[in-house]
Enzyme design. Structure first.
Site, mmCIF file in Angstrom:
data_model
loop_
_atom_site.group_PDB
_atom_site.id
_atom_site.type_symbol
_atom_site.label_atom_id
_atom_site.label_comp_id
_atom_site.label_asym_id
_atom_site.label_seq_id
_atom_site.Cartn_x
_atom_site.Cartn_y
_atom_site.Cartn_z
ATOM 1 N N VAL A 161 0.748 -1.226 -0.023
ATOM 2 C CA VAL A 161 0.030 0.096 0.106
ATOM 3 C C VAL A 161 0.948 1.204 -0.006
ATOM 4 C CG1 VAL A 161 -1.641 1.549 1.369
ATOM 5 C CG2 VAL A 161 -2.070 -1.053 1.354
ATOM 6 N N CYS A 162 0.476 2.415 -0.724
ATOM 7 C CA CYS A 162 1.311 3.628 -1.002
ATOM 8 C C CYS A 162 2.567 3.242 -1.165
ATOM 9 C CB CYS A 162 0.889 4.123 0.758
ATOM 10 S SG CYS A 162 1.663 6.102 0.480
ATOM 11 N N ASN A 163 3.762 3.775 -0.778
ATOM 12 C CA ASN A 163 5.175 3.688 -1.006
ATOM 13 C C ASN A 163 5.730 2.346 -0.468
ATOM 14 O OD1 ASN A 163 5.647 4.819 1.400
ATOM 15 N ND2 ASN A 163 6.090 6.937 0.818
ATOM 16 N N GLY A 213 -2.598 2.395 -4.528
ATOM 17 C CA GLY A 213 -2.030 3.839 -4.214
ATOM 18 C C GLY A 213 -1.914 4.689 -3.060
#
Length: 284
Positions: A161-163, A213
């Protein structure tokens, strides 16, 4: 924060005093949920639908699913708290949390999270989830990378998830794979050989690799994972139980929607963000 692993992972019956709201609303507690919501009608409609839910997913209803969430200093709570909320409510699913040394980790904004297990003590897992953070220094270090790579290589599902996708990509397991990432960092994925895709949910290799994202995408990501593995009705049931009915007051959650002034403000805080190349501690 106290240990938030599954309170009933052992399978032992809970006492009345030990049954929490989480237990009552958990996916398997259909009768309890029907009583709470006063719904003979709800119970009557829900039971047969849920009985069929597992048949729609890749896993059979009785197949166990072990999920490991990697924790580290500097991580973002919401990146994994949203997915955790959903995964804990799925049937025959065990969620574990681990960090390099075990015990507590210091997340973003001073949030202390524990007790985590030691990554080295976990032989394997069906799914690994690497959340992102405001400081990736810890998970980018060789010792963390080695443990994440080891577990990812044997996992059926490799997710982020995310970075957190940057952390996975740095291990080499995403080389040539499509992946999502927070919009401000997404183009840095290519520096590690991954293929950046600016979508809220991305999968590759028929779903072996799945990613969400930015920070809040973790909830959408987890529902998509739930639907893929446990069936759409299981995912929809969980979505209703947690009342995930987003209605943002502003349409400013992505550069494509935000005003130029707001994008400029973020670019000032995170230089290079609008190009997907913002710098973050721990990432070269």
């Amino acid at each position: 924060m106290t240990d938030s692993r599954d309170d009933n992972a052992s399978g032992k019956p809970l006492t009345g005093a030990g049954r929490s709201r989480r237990d009552v609303l958990r996916f398997g507690s259909i009768a309890a949920l029907g009583a709470v919501l006063g719904g003979g009608a709800l119970l009557g409609h829900a039971t047969p639908a849920l009985a069929q839910a597992g048949n729609e997913g890749e896993l059979a209803p009785n197949d166990p699913l072990n999920i490991l969430i990697v924790n580290y200093d500097g991580g973002t709570l919401l990146d994994f708290a949203g997915p955790s909320e959903i995964f804990h409510r799925l049937p025959n699913t065990n969620v574990r949390y681990a960090s390099l040394h075990g015990g507590s980790v210091n997340l973003e904004f001073g949030v202390v999270y524990g007790n985590t297990e030691r990554l080295a003590d976990i032989e394997k897992t069906d799914m690994i989830l690497v959340p992102g953070g405001s400081d990736l220094t810890a998970p980018m270090r060789p010792a963390y990378q080695a443990q994440i790579r080891r577990l990812a290589e044997s996992a059926k599902y490799v997710t982020s998830v995310c970075n957190g996708s940057l952390v996975l990509a740095a291990t080499g397991v995403l080389k040539g794979k499509r992946s999502a990432c927070h919009w401000a960092f997404i183009n840095k994925l290519s520096e590690y050989g991954a293929i950046p895709v600016p979508d809220r949910f991305v999968e590759d290799d028929n779903g072996r690799f799945m990613s969400g994202g930015g920070v809040t995408a973790g909830i959408d990501f987890a529902l998509r994972v739930a639907a893929k593995l446990r069936g759409r009705q299981a995912a929809e049931f969980t979505q209703l139980v947690i009342e995930y009915d987003p209605a943002p007051p502003f349409h400013s959650g992505h550069p494509r929607d935000a005003s130029p002034e707001i994008v400029a403000m973020v670019d000032k805080e995170l230089p290079g963000a609008s190009k997907g190349l913002a710098r973050i501690p721990g990432v070269r």
